[in-house]
Design an enzyme around this catalytic site. Structure first.
Site, short mmCIF file in Angstrom:
data_model
loop_
_atom_site.label_atom_id
_atom_site.label_comp_id
_atom_site.label_asym_id
_atom_site.label_seq_id
_atom_site.Cartn_x
_atom_site.Cartn_y
_atom_site.Cartn_z
N ASP A 118 -3.28 8.98 7.34
CA ASP A 118 -3.87 7.96 8.36
C ASP A 118 -2.41 7.10 9.61
OD1 ASP A 118 -2.59 5.55 7.17
OD2 ASP A 118 -4.18 5.33 6.03
N SER B 153 0.59 -1.57 0.03
CA SER B 153 -0.24 0.40 -0.38
C SER B 153 1.08 1.41 -0.10
CB SER B 153 -0.81 -0.31 1.02
OG SER B 153 -0.07 0.52 2.08
N HIS C 151 0.09 5.48 6.56
CA HIS C 151 0.89 5.84 5.28
C HIS C 151 1.10 7.36 5.71
CE1 HIS C 151 -1.97 2.30 4.78
NE2 HIS C 151 -1.03 2.06 3.64
#
Ligand SMILES: *[C@@H]1O[C@H](CO)[C@@H](O)[C@H](O)[C@H]1NC(C)=O
Ligand SMILES: *[C@@H]1O[C@H](CO)[C@@H](O)[C@H](O)[C@H]1NC(C)=O
Length: 341
Positions: A316, A30, A319
């Site tokens: 977040d 991600s 990340h």
């Protein structure tokens, strides 16, 4: 088809102006997924607001940040194109394929179990898609130009965070069979055989990201950092252990293939400095993310946001923000781009 480097010539002046790369290709998780997970059945998605809040006027695309992610920033900073498209995007054009695509899938890891748990594109699935990509590229560009592209394109690998934080420390399945040192050994051997698979397919410039200081991720501080939410030393040590193992593996593979450049890319030390001294880099908050309470929310739990995202290193609890990612990518290019020549 080489492209000159307008961005880099301005942004990072230690880089020779005559270096050109035809494309960039990325495998990973991600940190670099630009939307592949939109096309598969998984809950590891980020194709809803507030993800993408600052992306092209507020467009969620599956990128796990408020804006661009490092795969985009690499091609942008190298002057190739503004974004690195997801390979599973059905609207890809021939030109998109020629200048590079992205196989990364949020939730993936070196360990097959990691990708399995998240139902996302595993290492071997990403490799399978890469083989499919090569077939398409040959049809578009011909055999000879395809092998030139494969030889000259930096191919970047970004895996390992989910293996350590989720699969190893987040559950019993691996911890009961491996101590951390043998587990990072396992991850290193997966990385090493993946790099060799890429070499067999014609890749000659391969850059493998190490791990950041995982113990300083807001989510890990919340889970294991005590009342003060300190960085978790155990997880930072695990990241460093993995990094040592990975760089040894890469040196060893590279020594067997002297016509290739296989580079370990450190993303531990500079990010740690950023996290320890946010003010020095124009940030205010390093221990919480911008979305939600900032302490634990990721993906669908991430609903409302902070008032000024520019103050935050993390978007977040896992990340970074585009602003922090851009600093990271500029630093990486400055430190490593010459090693690819
Ligand atoms: C780039 O320019 C430098 C200095 O002029 C030269 O030494 C080097 O060989 C050039 N590199 C390439 C890839 O053309
Ligand atoms: C947001 O934060 C940045 C970085 O601290 C600062 O430069 C900017 O002025 C802030 N914007 C607002 C509207 O407060």
């Amino acid at each position: 088809m080489n492209v000159s480097l307008p961005y880099i010539a301005e942004a990072v002046n230690s880089i020779p102006k005559n270096i050109t790369f035809p494309a960039v290709i990325v495998f990973g998780d991600s940190l670099v997924d630009t939307g592949n997970n939109n096309y598969i059945k998984t809950i590891a998605k980020a194709n809803y607001l507030p993800y993408g809040k600052d992306f092209m006027g507020g467009k969620p695309t599956g990128r796990f940040s408020n804006g661009k992610v490092p795969s985009d920033l690499l091609v942008e900073e190298l002057g190739i194109k503004p974004l690195l498209p997801a390979y599973l995007d059905p609207t890809l054009t021939a030109q998109d394929l020629i200048t590079g695509v992205n196989f990364a899938s949020g939730g993936a890891g070196y360990d097959p179990l990691t990708s399995d748990i998240a139902s996302v594109l595993s290492l071997s699935k990403q490799l399978e898609l890469f083989k499919d990509y090569i077939i398409k590229l040959k049809r578009i560009a011909g055999e000879e130009r395809t092998s030139t592209i494969l030889r000259e394109t930096p191919i970047i690998l970004v895996f390992g965070s989910n293996d350590i934080t989720n699969t190893y420390y987040g559950g019993p399945l691996r911890k009961s069979h491996y101590d951390i040192s043998s587990y990072v050994g396992l991850l290193g051997s997966y990385a090493s055989s993946f790099v060799q698979d890429l070499y067999k397919l014609g890749a000659r410039r391969i850059g493998v990201f190490g791990l950041p200081p995982l113990g300083c991720l807001p989510s890990q501080r919340t889970l294991k950092g005590g009342a003060e939410r300190e960085c978790v030393e155990l997880y930072n040590q695990a990241a460093q252990l993995f990094n040592d193992k990975l760089s040894v593996e890469l040196n060893s593979v590279n020594s067997r293939f002297p016509d290739a450049r296989m580079i370990y890319i450190d993303i531990y030390n500079h990010p740690l400095d950023l996290i320890q001294n946010p003010n020095k880099y124009g940030f205010r908050t390093a221990n919480k993310g911008c979305c939600g309470s900032g302490t634990i929310e990721v993906a669908f739990l991430c609903k409302y946001t902070c008032s000024n995202v520019s103050e935050y290193i993390f978007w977040d609890s896992f990340h970074p923000t585009e602003k922090a990612y851009r600093l990271l990518v500029q630093q990486i290019l400055q430190q490593y781009v010459n090693n690819f020549i």
